[in-house]
Design an enzyme around this catalytic site. Structure first.
Site, short mmCIF file in Angstrom:
data_model
loop_
_atom_site.label_atom_id
_atom_site.label_comp_id
_atom_site.label_asym_id
_atom_site.label_seq_id
_atom_site.Cartn_x
_atom_site.Cartn_y
_atom_site.Cartn_z
N THR A 136 0.82 -1.21 0.00
CA THR A 136 0.00 0.00 0.00
C THR A 136 0.86 1.27 0.00
O THR A 136 2.02 1.24 0.42
CB THR A 136 -0.90 -0.02 1.27
OG1 THR A 136 -1.52 1.26 1.42
CG2 THR A 136 -0.10 -0.30 2.53
N ASP A 137 0.25 2.36 -0.41
CA ASP A 137 0.96 3.65 -0.34
C ASP A 137 1.11 4.14 1.10
O ASP A 137 1.92 5.02 1.39
CB ASP A 137 0.25 4.72 -1.19
CG ASP A 137 -1.20 4.98 -0.81
OD1 ASP A 137 -1.71 4.33 0.13
OD2 ASP A 137 -1.84 5.84 -1.46
N GLU A 138 0.31 3.54 2.02
CA GLU A 138 0.33 4.04 3.40
C GLU A 138 1.65 3.79 4.10
O GLU A 138 1.92 4.38 5.14
CB GLU A 138 -0.84 3.44 4.19
CG GLU A 138 -2.17 3.77 3.57
CD GLU A 138 -3.34 3.70 4.53
OE1 GLU A 138 -3.14 3.56 5.73
OE2 GLU A 138 -4.48 3.80 4.04
N TYR A 162 -2.05 -0.51 10.98
CA TYR A 162 -2.21 -1.17 9.68
C TYR A 162 -0.99 -0.89 8.79
O TYR A 162 -0.37 -1.81 8.25
CB TYR A 162 -3.49 -0.69 8.98
CG TYR A 162 -3.50 -0.99 7.48
CD1 TYR A 162 -3.61 -2.30 7.03
CD2 TYR A 162 -3.37 0.03 6.54
CE1 TYR A 162 -3.60 -2.59 5.66
CE2 TYR A 162 -3.35 -0.26 5.18
CZ TYR A 162 -3.46 -1.57 4.75
OH TYR A 162 -3.43 -1.85 3.40
N LYS A 166 1.94 -3.45 7.33
CA LYS A 166 2.22 -3.65 5.90
C LYS A 166 3.69 -3.31 5.60
O LYS A 166 4.35 -4.00 4.83
CB LYS A 166 1.29 -2.78 5.04
CG LYS A 166 -0.17 -3.16 5.06
CD LYS A 166 -0.46 -4.54 4.49
CE LYS A 166 -0.26 -4.61 2.99
NZ LYS A 166 -0.68 -5.96 2.46
#
Ligand code: NAD
Ligand code: DAU
Length: 361
Positions: A136-138, A162, A166
Site C-alpha cells: 500500500t501507499d500508506e 495497519y 504492511k
C-alpha cells in the site's frame, strides 16, 4: 510462471476482482485461492467467475505454513500473489493484534513456505517462480499540501498499526529476496474502489448509508486526500508486473485522482440523486455529517507512477467520475450482496464500535 497460481486473500475485495481479471486475460491459469473467509472475505464475491473449473478455494489461514507447503507441492505452484491481510485502518486502531498476526506473521509464514519448497527443494528453476506481494501507499506516511508524490525510493514512515504492519511485511519480503534469493516483486498501491468492496471503507459505506437514509460520517474537516484508483486498473497493473516486472523491484500504482474526501462523498450523492431519484432521501447530501476525526489521520497520499508507466507501459484507464458512476450502479444492482452483509451481527457491531458516540466535529 503463471501456470499454477496461489492467490491469498482471493475472496476479498481486490483479490476477487483480480481472480476475475486473470480468468479473463489468461483462462488457462490454474488458481488456488487461500482465504480464511474473515468478515471481509466471502464466497459470494466469487460467484460469477468466468472459469470456475480453474479455481479452487482453500479456507485456511495464511499463517498455516505446513498447509501452504502442502499446497505448493500438490498444485506445483509457480506464482504466489499475496493479498491476504487485515486491511482497514480504523479496525487497526481498535484492535492492532490481528494486523500483526495476519500481515506480519502471515507474510512470514508464506515466505518461509516458499523458501522451503521453492528454494531448498529446487523443484522449479528460479526463472519459473514469482512471489508478488501486494502492499500500500500508506507505508510512506502522510504528505503535506505541496509535497511531491511518493516515489519507490521514498523512505518508509508508516503511522497507523495497519500501515506499520504492511511496512513490516514489505521489509520481510525484501529481506527474503536479498538473503535467500527469493524472486519477488512488490506493488504499493493507493486507495482502490469498485465492485465487491466491503462497506466499511469510505466509498461503499457512503453508498450504503445514503441508500438507507443513514448519516454520511465525514471524519474531521473532510479535506484529507487519497489517490483513488478503480480496482480493475489495479488488477491490470499487477498483471503487467507479473508478466514484465523486474525481479526484486517495487512498483508504485496510483490513479492520479486526488480530490478531498468531501468532494468524493458529494459526487456520490449527486450520482445517487440521479440513479436513485425516487427515494425520500434526495438530495442525498442532506445526510452528510461531520464527525470526530480518525486518530492520527494521515492528511494526504499521492503516488508518482512514472516507473510503472515508463517500464511496463501501465496507466490508469478509468477516470474518477466514470469509476464512481460504475461503482454506484454496481451496488444498486447488487442490493442482495449488501443486504447479506448488513444482516450480519458482526457488521452492526463494527458500525457501533466505530461510529456510535463518536461525536460531531
Ligand atoms: P479485504 O479486507 O477486502 O480482503 C482481505 C482478504 O484477506 C479477505 O478475503 C480475508 O478473508 C482474507 N484474510 C484476512 N486474514 C486472513 C488470514 N489470516 N489468512 C487468509 N486470508 C485472510 O482487503 P482488500 O481491500 O481486498 O486488500 C487486499 C490487499 O491489498 C491487502 O494486502 C491490502 O493491504 C492491499 N491494499 C488494499 C488497498 C485498498 O484500497 N483496498 C490499497 C492498496 C493495497
Ligand atoms: O491508501 C491505500 C489504503 O487505502 C489501503 O492500504 C487500505 O487497505 C484501505 O483501507 C485504504 O485506507 P484508507 O484509510 O485511506 O481508506 P478508508 O476508505 O477507510 O478511508 C478513506 C478516507 O475517508 C480516509 O481519509 C478516512 C475517510 N473516512 C473513512 C470512513 C470509513 C471518513 O471520512 N469517514 C468514514 O466513515
Amino acid at each position: 510462471m503463471n501456470q499454477n497460481m496461489l492467490i491469498t486473500g482471493g475472496a476479498g475485495f481486490i483479490g476477487s476482482n483480480f481472480i476475475r481479471y486473470i480468468q479473463e486475460q489468461a483462462p488457462e491459469v490454474n488458481i488456488v485461492n487461500l482465504d480464511l473467509l474473515t468478515y471481509a472475505g466471502s464466497q459470494e464475491n466469487l460467484r460469477d467467475l468466468p472459469h470456475p473449473e480453474k479455481h479452487i478455494l482453500v479456507e485456511a489461514d495464511v499463517s498455516d505454513q505446513p498447509l501452504i507447503e502442502g499446497l505448493l507441492h500438490e498444485h506445483n505452484i509457480d506464482t504466489i500473489v499475496h493479498f491476504a491481510a487485515e486491511s482497514h485502518v480504523d479496525r487497526s486502531l481498535k484492535g492492532p493484534g490481528a494486523f500483526v498476526q495476519t500481515n506480519i506473521v502471515g507474510t512470514f509464514s508464506l515466505l518461509e513456505a516458499a523458501r522451503k519448497v521453492w528454494l531448498q527443494e529446487k523443484r522449479l528453476g528460479k526463472d519459473q517462480l514469482r512471489f508478488h506481494h501486494i502492499s500500500t501507499d500508506e507505508v510512506y506516511g502522510s504528505l503535506d499540501p505541496g509535497d511531491p508524490a511518493f516515489e519507490e525510493t521514498t523512505p518508509y514512515a508508516p503511522t497507523s498499526p495497519y500501515a506499520a504492519s504492511k511496512a513490516s511485511s514489505d521489509h520481510l519480503v525484501r529481506a527474503y529476496a536479498h538473503s535467500f534469493g527469493l524472486p519477488i516483486t512488490i506493488s504499493n498501491c493507493s486507495n482502490n474502489y469498485g465492485p465487491y468492496q466491503f462497506p466499511e471503507k469510505l466509498i461503499p459505506l457512503m453508498i450504503l448509508n445514503a441508500l438507507t437514509g443513514k448519516p454520511l460520517p465525514i471524519y474531521g474537516d473532510g479535506m484529507q486526500i487519497r489517490d483513488w484508483l478503480y480496482v480493475e486498473d489495479h488488477c491490470a497493473a499487477i498483471y503487467a508486473i507479473l508478466n514484465n516486472g523486474k525481479i526484486g523491484e517495487s512498483y508504485n500504482i496510483g490513479g492520479g485522482n486526488q480530490p478531498p474526501n468531501i468532494e468524493i462523498v458529494t459526487t456520490i450523492c449527486e450520482i445517487l440523486d440521479v440513479e436513485d431519484a425516487l427515494t425520500q432521501f434526495r438530495p442525498h447530501s442532506q445526510l452528510i455529517e461531520y464527525v470526530t476525526d480518525r486518530p492520527g489521520h494521515d492528511r494526504r497520499y499521492a503516488m508518482n507512477i512514472d516507473k510503472i508507466n515508463r517500464d511496463l507501459g501501465w496507466a490508469p484507464s478509468v477516470n474518477l467520475k466514470e469509476g464512481l458512476e460504475k461503482t454506484v450502479r454496481w451496488y444498486l444492482d447488487h442490493i442482495d450482496w449488501l443486504n447479506a452483509i448488513i444482516k450480519e451481527k458482526s457488521y452492526q457491531n463494527w458500525v457501533d464500535i466505530n461510529y456510535q458516540g463518536r461525536g460531531t466535529s
